[in-house]
Scaffold this motif. Structure first.
Motif, PDB file in Angstrom:
ATOM      1  N   VAL A 217       9.739 -14.466 -17.066  1.00 40.63           N
ATOM      2  CA  VAL A 217      10.083 -14.022 -15.711  1.00 40.63           C
ATOM      3  C   VAL A 217      10.651 -12.614 -15.817  1.00 40.63           C
ATOM      4  CG1 VAL A 217      10.502 -16.335 -14.789  1.00 40.63           C
ATOM      5  CG2 VAL A 217      12.375 -15.084 -15.837  1.00 40.63           C
ATOM      6  N   GLU A 218      10.416 -11.814 -14.771  1.00 45.94           N
ATOM      7  CA  GLU A 218      10.849 -10.417 -14.809  1.00 45.94           C
ATOM      8  C   GLU A 218      12.356 -10.275 -14.724  1.00 45.94           C
ATOM      9  OE1 GLU A 218       8.900  -7.968 -11.976  1.00 45.94           O
ATOM     10  OE2 GLU A 218       6.888  -8.369 -12.767  1.00 45.94           O
ATOM     11  N   SER A 219      13.013 -11.223 -14.070  1.00 48.68           N
ATOM     12  CA  SER A 219      14.464 -11.123 -13.927  1.00 48.68           C
ATOM     13  C   SER A 219      15.062 -12.515 -13.775  1.00 48.68           C
ATOM     14  CB  SER A 219      14.824 -10.269 -12.702  1.00 48.68           C
ATOM     15  OG  SER A 219      16.225 -10.155 -12.568  1.00 48.68           O
ATOM     16  N   ALA A 220      16.020 -12.819 -14.639  1.00 53.59           N
ATOM     17  CA  ALA A 220      16.777 -14.075 -14.545  1.00 53.59           C
ATOM     18  C   ALA A 220      18.233 -13.756 -14.839  1.00 53.59           C
ATOM     19  CB  ALA A 220      16.254 -15.102 -15.546  1.00 53.59           C
ATOM     20  N   ILE A 235      21.729 -10.251 -16.864  1.00 49.10           N
ATOM     21  CA  ILE A 235      20.545 -10.371 -16.024  1.00 49.10           C
ATOM     22  C   ILE A 235      19.442  -9.506 -16.626  1.00 49.10           C
ATOM     23  CG2 ILE A 235      21.220  -8.500 -14.458  1.00 49.10           C
ATOM     24  CD1 ILE A 235      20.018 -10.192 -12.164  1.00 49.10           C
ATOM     25  N   GLY A 236      18.202  -9.996 -16.575  1.00 53.66           N
ATOM     26  CA  GLY A 236      17.092  -9.219 -17.113  1.00 53.66           C
ATOM     27  C   GLY A 236      15.893 -10.107 -17.391  1.00 53.66           C
ATOM     28  N   PRO A 237      14.835  -9.544 -17.974  1.00 55.23           N
ATOM     29  CA  PRO A 237      13.645 -10.335 -18.304  1.00 55.23           C
ATOM     30  C   PRO A 237      13.981 -11.459 -19.275  1.00 55.23           C
ATOM     31  CG  PRO A 237      13.165  -7.983 -18.407  1.00 55.23           C
ATOM     32  CD  PRO A 237      14.647  -8.109 -18.274  1.00 55.23           C
ATOM     33  N   LEU A 238      13.305 -12.597 -19.102  1.00 50.95           N
ATOM     34  CA  LEU A 238      13.563 -13.776 -19.934  1.00 50.95           C
ATOM     35  C   LEU A 238      12.229 -14.353 -20.391  1.00 50.95           C
ATOM     36  CD1 LEU A 238      15.897 -15.615 -20.948  1.00 50.95           C
ATOM     37  CD2 LEU A 238      15.488 -17.051 -18.942  1.00 50.95           C
ATOM     38  N   LEU A 239      12.163 -14.723 -21.664  1.00 51.54           N
ATOM     39  CA  LEU A 239      10.951 -15.270 -22.253  1.00 51.54           C
ATOM     40  C   LEU A 239      11.224 -16.665 -22.794  1.00 51.54           C
ATOM     41  CD1 LEU A 239       8.026 -14.983 -23.437  1.00 51.54           C
ATOM     42  CD2 LEU A 239       9.120 -14.028 -25.497  1.00 51.54           C
ATOM     43  N   PRO A 248      15.001  -9.814 -23.225  1.00 53.62           N
ATOM     44  CA  PRO A 248      16.194  -8.954 -23.089  1.00 53.62           C
ATOM     45  C   PRO A 248      17.429  -9.646 -22.537  1.00 53.62           C
ATOM     46  CG  PRO A 248      14.239  -7.753 -22.447  1.00 53.62           C
ATOM     47  CD  PRO A 248      13.790  -9.166 -22.701  1.00 53.62           C
ATOM     48  N   ALA A 249      17.283 -10.519 -21.544  1.00 51.27           N
ATOM     49  CA  ALA A 249      18.469 -11.169 -20.970  1.00 51.27           C
ATOM     50  C   ALA A 249      19.181 -12.025 -22.008  1.00 51.27           C
ATOM     51  CB  ALA A 249      18.089 -12.017 -19.759  1.00 51.27           C
ATOM     52  N   ALA A 250      18.423 -12.816 -22.768  1.00 52.82           N
ATOM     53  CA  ALA A 250      19.019 -13.675 -23.795  1.00 52.82           C
ATOM     54  C   ALA A 250      19.613 -12.843 -24.923  1.00 52.82           C
ATOM     55  CB  ALA A 250      17.964 -14.640 -24.341  1.00 52.82           C
ATOM     56  N   LEU A 251      18.894 -11.803 -25.347  1.00 55.23           N
ATOM     57  CA  LEU A 251      19.378 -10.979 -26.451  1.00 55.23           C
ATOM     58  C   LEU A 251      20.645 -10.228 -26.070  1.00 55.23           C
ATOM     59  CD1 LEU A 251      15.903  -9.674 -27.637  1.00 55.23           C
ATOM     60  CD2 LEU A 251      17.395 -11.240 -28.900  1.00 55.23           C
ATOM     61  N   LYS A 252      20.682  -9.679 -24.858  1.00 55.02           N
ATOM     62  CA  LYS A 252      21.901  -8.977 -24.413  1.00 55.02           C
ATOM     63  C   LYS A 252      23.078  -9.937 -24.344  1.00 55.02           C
ATOM     64  CE  LYS A 252      20.090  -7.025 -20.694  1.00 55.02           C
ATOM     65  NZ  LYS A 252      20.024  -6.228 -19.441  1.00 55.02           N
ATOM     66  N   LEU A 253      22.834 -11.145 -23.817  1.00 56.61           N
ATOM     67  CA  LEU A 253      23.917 -12.117 -23.733  1.00 56.61           C
ATOM     68  C   LEU A 253      24.401 -12.502 -25.128  1.00 56.61           C
ATOM     69  CD1 LEU A 253      25.691 -13.828 -21.888  1.00 56.61           C
ATOM     70  CD2 LEU A 253      23.935 -15.606 -21.963  1.00 56.61           C
ATOM     71  N   SER A 254      23.472 -12.643 -26.072  1.00 55.56           N
ATOM     72  CA  SER A 254      23.871 -13.006 -27.438  1.00 55.56           C
ATOM     73  C   SER A 254      24.747 -11.925 -28.055  1.00 55.56           C
ATOM     74  CB  SER A 254      22.637 -13.243 -28.305  1.00 55.56           C
ATOM     75  OG  SER A 254      22.044 -12.029 -28.747  1.00 55.56           O
ATOM     76  N   ALA A 255      24.474 -10.678 -27.727  1.00 56.50           N
ATOM     77  CA  ALA A 255      25.268  -9.576 -28.279  1.00 56.50           C
ATOM     78  C   ALA A 255      26.674  -9.565 -27.690  1.00 56.50           C
ATOM     79  CB  ALA A 255      24.566  -8.241 -28.010  1.00 56.50           C
ATOM     80  N   TRP A 256      26.772  -9.643 -26.372  1.00 55.75           N
ATOM     81  CA  TRP A 256      28.087  -9.596 -25.734  1.00 55.75           C
ATOM     82  C   TRP A 256      28.905 -10.846 -26.053  1.00 55.75           C
ATOM     83  CZ3 TRP A 256      30.106  -5.327 -23.666  1.00 55.75           C
ATOM     84  CH2 TRP A 256      29.240  -4.287 -23.324  1.00 55.75           C
ATOM     85  N   ALA A 257      28.217 -11.968 -26.272  1.00 58.23           N
ATOM     86  CA  ALA A 257      28.921 -13.230 -26.529  1.00 58.23           C
ATOM     87  C   ALA A 257      28.906 -13.602 -28.006  1.00 58.23           C
ATOM     88  CB  ALA A 257      28.287 -14.351 -25.704  1.00 58.23           C
ATOM     89  N   GLN A 267      27.129 -23.896 -29.815  1.00 64.48           N
ATOM     90  CA  GLN A 267      26.943 -25.057 -28.933  1.00 64.48           C
ATOM     91  C   GLN A 267      27.621 -24.711 -27.614  1.00 64.48           C
ATOM     92  OE1 GLN A 267      25.290 -27.970 -30.345  1.00 64.48           O
ATOM     93  NE2 GLN A 267      25.022 -26.496 -32.011  1.00 64.48           N
ATOM     94  N   ALA A 268      26.834 -24.443 -26.589  1.00 61.28           N
ATOM     95  CA  ALA A 268      27.411 -24.019 -25.318  1.00 61.28           C
ATOM     96  C   ALA A 268      26.441 -24.355 -24.190  1.00 61.28           C
ATOM     97  CB  ALA A 268      27.701 -22.517 -25.343  1.00 61.28           C
ATOM     98  N   THR A 269      26.926 -24.226 -22.957  1.00 60.35           N
ATOM     99  CA  THR A 269      26.104 -24.480 -21.779  1.00 60.35           C
ATOM    100  C   THR A 269      25.635 -23.161 -21.192  1.00 60.35           C
ATOM    101  OG1 THR A 269      27.309 -26.516 -21.274  1.00 60.35           O
ATOM    102  CG2 THR A 269      26.051 -25.527 -19.481  1.00 60.35           C
ATOM    103  N   LEU A 270      24.348 -23.095 -20.887  1.00 61.09           N
ATOM    104  CA  LEU A 270      23.754 -21.907 -20.290  1.00 61.09           C
ATOM    105  C   LEU A 270      23.239 -22.252 -18.906  1.00 61.09           C
ATOM    106  CD1 LEU A 270      22.895 -18.941 -21.024  1.00 61.09           C
ATOM    107  CD2 LEU A 270      20.635 -19.899 -21.526  1.00 61.09           C
ATOM    108  N   GLN A 271      23.692 -21.505 -17.913  1.00 59.95           N
ATOM    109  CA  GLN A 271      23.199 -21.678 -16.547  1.00 59.95           C
ATOM    110  C   GLN A 271      22.155 -20.602 -16.264  1.00 59.95           C
ATOM    111  OE1 GLN A 271      25.252 -20.345 -12.759  1.00 59.95           O
ATOM    112  NE2 GLN A 271      25.816 -22.503 -12.761  1.00 59.95           N
ATOM    113  N   ILE A 272      21.008 -21.028 -15.742  1.00 63.18           N
ATOM    114  CA  ILE A 272      19.931 -20.068 -15.471  1.00 63.18           C
ATOM    115  C   ILE A 272      19.644 -20.012 -13.978  1.00 63.18           C
ATOM    116  CG2 ILE A 272      17.543 -19.415 -15.918  1.00 63.18           C
ATOM    117  CD1 ILE A 272      17.621 -20.980 -18.492  1.00 63.18           C
ATOM    118  N   ASN A 273      19.675 -18.798 -13.441  1.00 62.03           N
ATOM    119  CA  ASN A 273      19.189 -18.543 -12.087  1.00 62.03           C
ATOM    120  C   ASN A 273      17.842 -17.840 -12.254  1.00 62.03           C
ATOM    121  OD1 ASN A 273      18.594 -17.666  -9.510  1.00 62.03           O
ATOM    122  ND2 ASN A 273      20.687 -17.027  -9.038  1.00 62.03           N
ATOM    123  N   TRP A 274      16.767 -18.558 -11.986  1.00 65.28           N
ATOM    124  CA  TRP A 274      15.427 -18.023 -12.208  1.00 65.28           C
ATOM    125  C   TRP A 274      15.042 -16.980 -11.166  1.00 65.28           C
ATOM    126  CZ3 TRP A 274      13.267 -19.194 -16.725  1.00 65.28           C
ATOM    127  CH2 TRP A 274      13.638 -20.379 -17.380  1.00 65.28           C
TER     128      TRP A 274
END
Length: 422
Positions: A217-220, A235-239, A248-257, A267-274
């Motif tokens: 998706v182009e943005s999630a 927020i960003g593209p998600l594969l 990019p969205a997952a990778l950016k989140l992994s870096a900041w977190a 082990q964590a909970t991820l909420q996705i807004n598609w």
């Protein structure tokens, strides 16, 4: 007078760039680069799928620092002295032109990392840098005065694994996230922020993502929950991949977190807004519109939202809508459940994957112990740092290379000066 001797340990991007800058700026200095392996510049060769993502087309230092989960504040002044546009100019001056892709990443126009590797080797050779391959270092110590047994202001002894001893006036450590590099730093009095992985994908085993590998998706919007609290979001593209989520969205989140996820053992909970471009009320309006206008259409084949067909079919199935059900048959309760699934679906992160071959860590030299005007140690005069050995890491897109070029350039500019203050 003997020429000033500078030793650089580490044959990656930062090591080469620091050595070249020092040799070009101070032709009278003797610059030696030590690389433990047979082939220097390994990460440069594999970066960007073999194309080398040299930097990012963000030419404002204030904007550039926003892409660094750790180290942005320290880099603010450094980027005012050498930033992405200077990197572009540096390579252009040596016959290598870069191009900008739609997402801002910059690559050589040849689309080959060998172009960058060759450029760095040629610049090193032209400036007189001595490159010693397969030369691992066993230990580093300060030179001491025999009478007082006190460290000199400058001067290091480098013991090679071969038994050879090298002496130098200035030392640049550019060993990346190599544990031995951290060990050398500790011996010389520095504090190491514990290194943990950054820039990784999420391992998620969930029926909703099953058989959707390759769907994007182009943005999630991703929100991370740990210990019941919202920690961070991106927020960003998600594969969707066969093991979970990337892009990019997952990778950016992994870096900041990076540290949050490390501390909870990934082990964590991820909420996705598609569909973050729509609020729940707008989603409700769009779903009710298709229900009233096309009541006899099958829900599975008439998606009113900008979502990939396979993802839409998986999400409606998750709330109990069968493949044959028509819009007229959906109750308000089911539609509300669908809205929640689209905007607040929760998934369990069960581990991390590796982002291609580009392994990045957060952690390294405590930045308070480094003078970012010169990259010199505040603890050990004559000792300099550049690249990933520092507690600096950026998100994907050329930012980690840019911090390497910048810190190495500043170190190279400073190392060749004859006098160093204690």
């Amino acid at each position: 007078m003997q020429p000033l001797k500078v030793v650089v340990i580490g044959g990656g991007a930062a090591g080469f760039f620091g050595a070249i800058t020092c040799a070009e700026t101070y032709p009278q200095a003797q610059v030696i680069l030590l690389e433990a392996g047979r082939q220097p510049l390994t990460k440069v060769r594999i970066s960007g799928g073999g194309r080398c993502n040299v930097t990012h087309a963000c030419f404002d230092p204030g904007g550039l620092v926003q892409y660094y989960p750790r180290g942005g504040k320290a880099l603010r002044g450094a980027f005012s002295r050498f930033q992405a546009k200077d990197t572009v100019a540096w390579f252009s001056d040596r016959g290598v032109e870069l191009k900008t892709e739609p997402d801002g990443r910059m690559f050589p126009v040849t689309d080959s990392s060998e172009t960058i590797v060759d450029c760095l080797f040629e610049a090193a050779k032209a400036s007189g840098v001595q490159i010693r391959r397969e030369t691992p270092v066993d230990g580093i110590s300060r030179q001491v005065t025999p009478e007082l047994n006190q460290p000199l202001n400058t001067g290091f002894e480098i013991k090679l694994k071969s038994g050879e001893i090298l002496k130098c006036d200035r030392l640049l450590l550019a060993t990346g996230s190599n544990p031995q590099g951290y060990r050398f730093c500790k011996v010389l009095g520095h504090t190491i922020e514990p290194p943990v992985p950054s820039l990784f994908t999420f391992t998620i085993s969930d029926p909703r993502l099953q058989d959707l590998a390759g769907v994007s998706v182009e943005s999630a919007r991703l929100r991370l929950f740990s210990a019941g609290k919202t920690q961070l979001e991106q927020i960003g593209p998600l594969l969707i991949t066969h093991w979970g989520l990337s892009g990019p969205a997952a990778l950016k989140l992994s870096a900041w977190a990076a540290r949050v996820l490390h501390d909870c053992n990934y082990q964590a909970t991820l909420q996705i807004n598609w569909l973050p471009q729509y609020n729940p009320e707008k989603l409700r309006e769009m779903l009710f519109a298709v229900k009233s206008q096309l009541p006899q259409r099958a829900v599975s084949t008439s998606c009113p939202l900008p979502l990939p067909r396979r993802l839409w079919q998986s999400l409606i199935a998750a709330v109990g809508i069968s493949g044959e059900q028509r819009w007229a048959e959906l109750s308000n309760k089911v539609l509300n459940q669908l809205i929640q699934e689209l905007s607040e679906g929760k998934y369990q992160i069960q581990g991390k994957g590796v982002f291609k071959e580009e392994f990045v860590t957060c952690g390294g030299i405590n930045l308070k112990e480094v003078n970012f005007k010169t990259m010199e140690s505040r603890i050990c005069p004559g000792l300099y740092f550049a690249g990933e050995i520092l507690d600096i890491d950026g998100v994907t897109g050329g930012f980690n290379f840019q911090s390497a070029w910048t810190t190495a350039y500043l170190a190279g500019q400073a190392m060749g000066k004859e006098e160093i203050k204690n």
